[in-house]
Design an enzyme around this catalytic site. Structure first.
Site, mmCIF file in Angstrom:
data_model
loop_
_atom_site.group_PDB
_atom_site.id
_atom_site.type_symbol
_atom_site.label_atom_id
_atom_site.label_comp_id
_atom_site.label_asym_id
_atom_site.label_seq_id
_atom_site.Cartn_x
_atom_site.Cartn_y
_atom_site.Cartn_z
ATOM 1 N N GLN A 69 0.728 -1.193 -0.079
ATOM 2 C CA GLN A 69 0.051 0.074 -0.046
ATOM 3 C C GLN A 69 0.921 1.366 -0.002
ATOM 4 O OE1 GLN A 69 -2.417 1.679 3.277
ATOM 5 N NE2 GLN A 69 -3.974 1.058 2.117
ATOM 6 N N CYS A 99 -6.402 6.767 5.337
ATOM 7 C CA CYS A 99 -5.830 7.004 6.592
ATOM 8 C C CYS A 99 -6.415 8.248 7.402
ATOM 9 C CB CYS A 99 -4.250 7.009 6.605
ATOM 10 S SG CYS A 99 -3.706 7.153 8.189
ATOM 11 N N ARG A 223 -8.685 -4.130 12.736
ATOM 12 C CA ARG A 223 -8.433 -4.516 14.147
ATOM 13 C C ARG A 223 -8.858 -5.717 14.856
ATOM 14 N NH1 ARG A 223 -11.693 0.321 16.477
ATOM 15 N NH2 ARG A 223 -12.838 -0.024 14.518
#
Length: 308
Positions: A69, A99, A223
């Protein structure tokens, strides 16, 4: 490019800054992740031949297929990064438009680009023209809390030549709070013809199935994998790998590439995630958080897991 489960699979590990280094990706790959993504890599730092940045590009021999990425806001710099030999080993190049971290956004990168769709088009188009590798884009539903430009963003990326999209169903302002917007993810899927990957709050079989109900072609776990690489096997209804063995694999892979100091610092947070939920280990956690020797920390982990 069409997502072919035989080639790319259906459950991906998300790129996470400061988290998805080669050791963690290796552990997740062993535990069932189909496609793994590096931490986000600065296109500008690559152009400056940054040794520290290039260290983010090391990979595990088991990491196939794999994606890198990139982030940045200058089309020419991004395109030049796509041409670099260091990226040859990757099967896919992903562009970060999502982000939310202030240090990234304040520099005009990541989710800041959600405010400038013409520039998004230029970046994606430049990258597509620079390489034969498939270009994918990862983005959020919008910038401000009330924004929802996800379908417009999806069309722009598709028109510019992207071959796959990943949509996180939150805005930049939300960061990681609130519920992920599954309706927006479904709308993106119905808007474009290229594959769409759903991302956000996939932590168990229930949330995985809810994401699949949006119609997405694949899912991306972030997560939910922290301290639990076995989530990939769990979502596939496959047998989990022994946690201690995974931790050893994680550390041993890091030892192939990094200094002892780097490993000690990097693994502290990972080890605390690995034992989150284990009982009667407060003193062990304190020792792990301050330990300067990874082998000593590993012995503490072994004792914790044997007690629970």
């Amino acid at each position: 490019m069409k997502i072919d489960e035989k080639e790319y699979g259906k459950i991906f590990l998300a790129p996470m800054a400061g988290v998805t280094e080669v050791g963690f990706r290796h552990a997740c790959k062993l535990a069932g992740a189909d496609l793994t993504f590096t931490e986000m890599v600065s296109s500008k730092a690559l152009s400056y031949d940054s040794k520290k940045t290039k260290e983010l590009l090391v990979t595990s021999p088991f990491e196939t297929p794999k994606a890198v990425q990139l982030f940045g806001h200058e089309p020419e710099v991004m395109a030049n990064a796509c041409k670099m030999l260091e990226l040859d080993k990757f099967d896919l190049i992903d562009i970060n438009f999502g982000c939310p971290a202030p240090k990234i956004v304040n520099n005009g990168d990541g989710s800041a680009l959600l405010k400038n769709l013409p520039l998004v088009y230029k970046i994606v188009s430049a990258c597509v023209k620079a390489t034969n590798k498939p270009i994918s884009c990862k983005f959020r539903k919008g910038y401000l809390a009330e924004d929802n430009i996800a379908t417009q963003m999806a069309r722009v990326c598709e028109d510019a030549g992207a071959k796959m999209l990943t949509i996180h169903g939150r805005t930049r302002s939300q960061m990681y709070s609130g519920m992920v917007d599954l309706d927006t993810i479904a709308n993106v899927k119905s808007t474009v013809k290229i594959p769409v990957v759903g991302n956000g709050d996939i932590v168990d079989l229930k949330s995985y199935n809810q994401m699949l109900e949006t119609g997405v072609d694949a899912v991306m776990v972030g997560r939910g994998a922290l301290g639990n690489p076995n989530i990939f096997n769990q979502l596939k209804n496959l047998q989990s790998i022994d946690k201690f063995n995974l931790i050893q694999e994680h550390i041993n892979m890091l030892k192939k590439f990094y200094s002892e100091r780097f490993i000690n610092v990097t693994m502290r947070k990972h080890l605390l995630w690995y034992i989150a939920g284990e009982t009667n280990c407060a003193e062990y956690k304190r020792q792990i958080a301050t330990n300067e020797n990874i082998d000593n920390s590993l012995e503490l982990i072994k004792q914790i897991l044997q007690k629970n």
